[in-house]
Write an enzyme that holds these catalytic residues in place. Sequence first.
Site: not given
Length: 982
Positions: A46, A48, A170, A411
């Site tokens: 994951h 970001d 997430d 996000h």
Amino acid sequence: MINVLKLFVYFLSCTFLPYSKGTKCGEACHRTDPDKINIHLVPHTHDDVGWLKTVDQYYYGSNKGHAPFGVQYILDSVVSELQKNTIRRFVYVESAYFWRWWEELDENDKEMVKNLINEGRLEFLHGGWCMSDEATPHYTAMIDQMTLGLKFLNSTFGECGRPSVSWQIDPFGHSSEVAIEFAEMGFDALFLGRIDHEDHKARKNDKNMEVVWRPDPTLGEAGDLFVSVLYNLYTAPAGFCFDTYCSDEPIMDNKKFHGYNIDEKIKKFEDQMEQYGAAYKAKNILVTMGSDFTYSVAASWFKNIDKLIKYTNSRSKTLNLLYSTPSCYVKAVNSLNLTWSTKEDDDFFPYGSDEHSYWTGYFTSRPTLKYMVYKANNILQATKQLATVIGNKFEDEEFEFKRALAIAQHHDGVSGTEKQHVADDYAVYLEEGINAGKKIFIETYKTLYGVDYPDDQHFGNLRNISQFNITEDNQNFVITLYNPLSRIISTPIKFPVQQSFHYKIYHCNGTTVEYDLIPISANVLKLPGRHSNATHDIIFIAKDLPPLGITNYYIQVTTENLSNAALTAVSNNNSIITLSNGNITLEFNKTDGLLQSVTKNGKTWPFYQNFYIYNAAKGYNYNADTRASGAYIFRPIEIDPKPVSLTANITQYHGINVFEVHQTFSEWLSQIVRIYKDSVDIEFEWLIDSIPITDWTGIELVTRYTTDVNSNSTFYTDSNGRRWMKRIRNKRKYWNLTITEPVASNYYPLTTSICLRDNTKQVTVITDRPEGGTSMHDGELELMLHRRLLYDDDKGVVEPLDETAFGKGLSVRGTHIVQINELTTSDVEHRLKAVESAYHPVPVFAKTLFHLNEWITNYNRTFSLLLKELPPNIHILTLERWQKNQLLLRLEHIFQANENRDYAHPVDINIKEIFKFFGIYKIQELTLAANLEKEKLKRLKWNFERQNNTSISSKLINGTITLLPMQIKTFLLFIEEKDAQN
């Protein structure tokens, strides 16, 4: 050693259905065992797109003090390990990073990666430029960032690069609008990581972790989406993180050496899988093997997963472990033909991770960044429309702008939950994108008006603080306005000037335009960082702007005395101060200076507005009880906030086009309440100049609008700027809410609007950026405007949300538009205004050496890209260049079913009869993200409770499409160019 390795690979390959050449994309799934519980191990990372580090720092691995990871090394390592063993699988999400990495590969490496993708060993999930937030992005920006990423995958890898599953593991809560858009993009399923802790517990207990989500049942199956909630957020099971940054022990399987741990490892894994299995209906369990920025050394993961599979499968009588992907998992579950429960007309907000941690503060966090993201989106939509006039001349600049806005949808971007230096970097990217877009504005205007049209044009980004040298320091300047809406509108235009000058404003046809000269409030004049000689703002109404069209105005300094243009300060000896334009009347109590009533259509309603402070919880987050308010979490100390002041000093002004009351509540808080001529909107322009901090207690500032609406604990917030979502205080639709944080648990995200209604009227507040909102008492709307906090909430950012500028707390200026409408009338204003907030007319300013007569002679023209305006319920959501001689068009119906008696009905639009500057010889309908022809889309079918497979889709017939309420249709237009100046 080589023979042992061959035997090991042979054993593993016997466990699975091997991939063979000729297998179609997405059919490289390993065999499941119908007699066992199948554990689908999904290796993933994951990544970001900005958070603790900027997107560039994360990609390159720089700024190691904040985080040691580098995405380029993750991708290098993963691809290297996938080549070593054909049974391995890996999934990847963020196109923003993959695009960067792909651009740096040589041709041999590109061919190798394509083979991995074609063979299903490397699979894309989601495919957007980033994994966007779901509470704060406007739906236009969310669709755009998905389109940008999926277009890259589609053009680079073809059908094998098209994701079939969305992966929102997430984001801090999940939106119904986003889910509908994923369904209309063609995804078979959506995987979620974060849902409310009580909801998660109830779903585990009821074996209800997987459902069919029907956010809007009126859409039929086109809006349905299979949803799977992950058991363990998105991390590996406890004890099975094999990254170099994890502290878990690796699998040690050689009995000759110390540390042999196979027995305890397999037992621990089986015990956890028993817990997982108790929560899911099917005999298939998806287990994420990865986490944030994992697989920097992919060998450490794959070697241990290889062993986990080998030893578990050889020993377990109940489990069958296999390398898998979410798409393979979804197909396996779908093949069982089970019947699923549903989640209807609801979303997954707000998100509480424990009883005192409601992630509702981020709905408002970093309000200036949120505002910049929204203004950039406004300009980008206009930029794309204008670019259709000039071809692919500036496609690099357009891509730069799209990319800048896309990363901001992350996000931990527009959400406001990143570190300060990362927020600053998003802002720099956005400014670069806006400047790139400005080149397209200029080139388009030169194409339409001629090469002599001014090319030193500016958006005036600091007009929000009444500062702009173009309008302050020049004798003559011009304003060119572009209206990106599909209908004719009129809009106020405001810019700062020096009081020592007098002005005349001319429409391009030579007629003079009335304006007002507004004193800039003292609170604005003293803003830190403001460097301006302007003392007044000019405001005029730009009338009848053509749809997707251009109009210009010439402003001239004159020696004539035009003092009648200045707003007149009005003194009033009565106890009531009245502000009226003939359509609507506001009454202020002269004693306390506060608004007390509104009169419209001969009816008077009580209406009260003021500002309030919640003191933020302090804490060091040792446990749930010591949770602090922070970038993510809203946790006020008290249930009832305290007013900033019970009184306001006020000054009243009357002009030609505008009528204002200036209110000062404190040294740091002021507001202008404004109504325009011929309008029924009430505008509240608030200014927060550095929230003061005492006793090391953070402040959450809100405004409240109090009415007599009998709302019965019910209010409505928009879903990403579109559908109304019904909210009931202290209640959840699918589980019993335990009230532990009575305020924070009742806060919801609003992207453009929030409203109350009863049987007679509706009160709507329309915002200029995302904010958190609620109704804590019947008849009352509460919106959070700004947050200044001194403690971190321990959710990862490791930094208090204390934004400063010029040595003080950050100043914020913003606007709410309030509408009061009787439900007995055929009202459309709140819908139209919400669309206008995202597609507001865009002015650019330029100084000019042309004299007035020369200007009118040369530039007495308006332009429209449309042959005629569209009906008010139909909006051109997207118009942009796609490829040579191709345009991408999205049309949307902006009303919900049964929302309005006159406009919430199907509308026929002939696409071939819309546009002026190009002819259309072929139209092809696409999925929402424009990466697949609609007729080629085949989504998996699901059985579920109260099933209604009615399809509401309409087909394109001879260029005509029927748009149903809330429907978006996407088309590829094959065009023939026409002369733009004729």
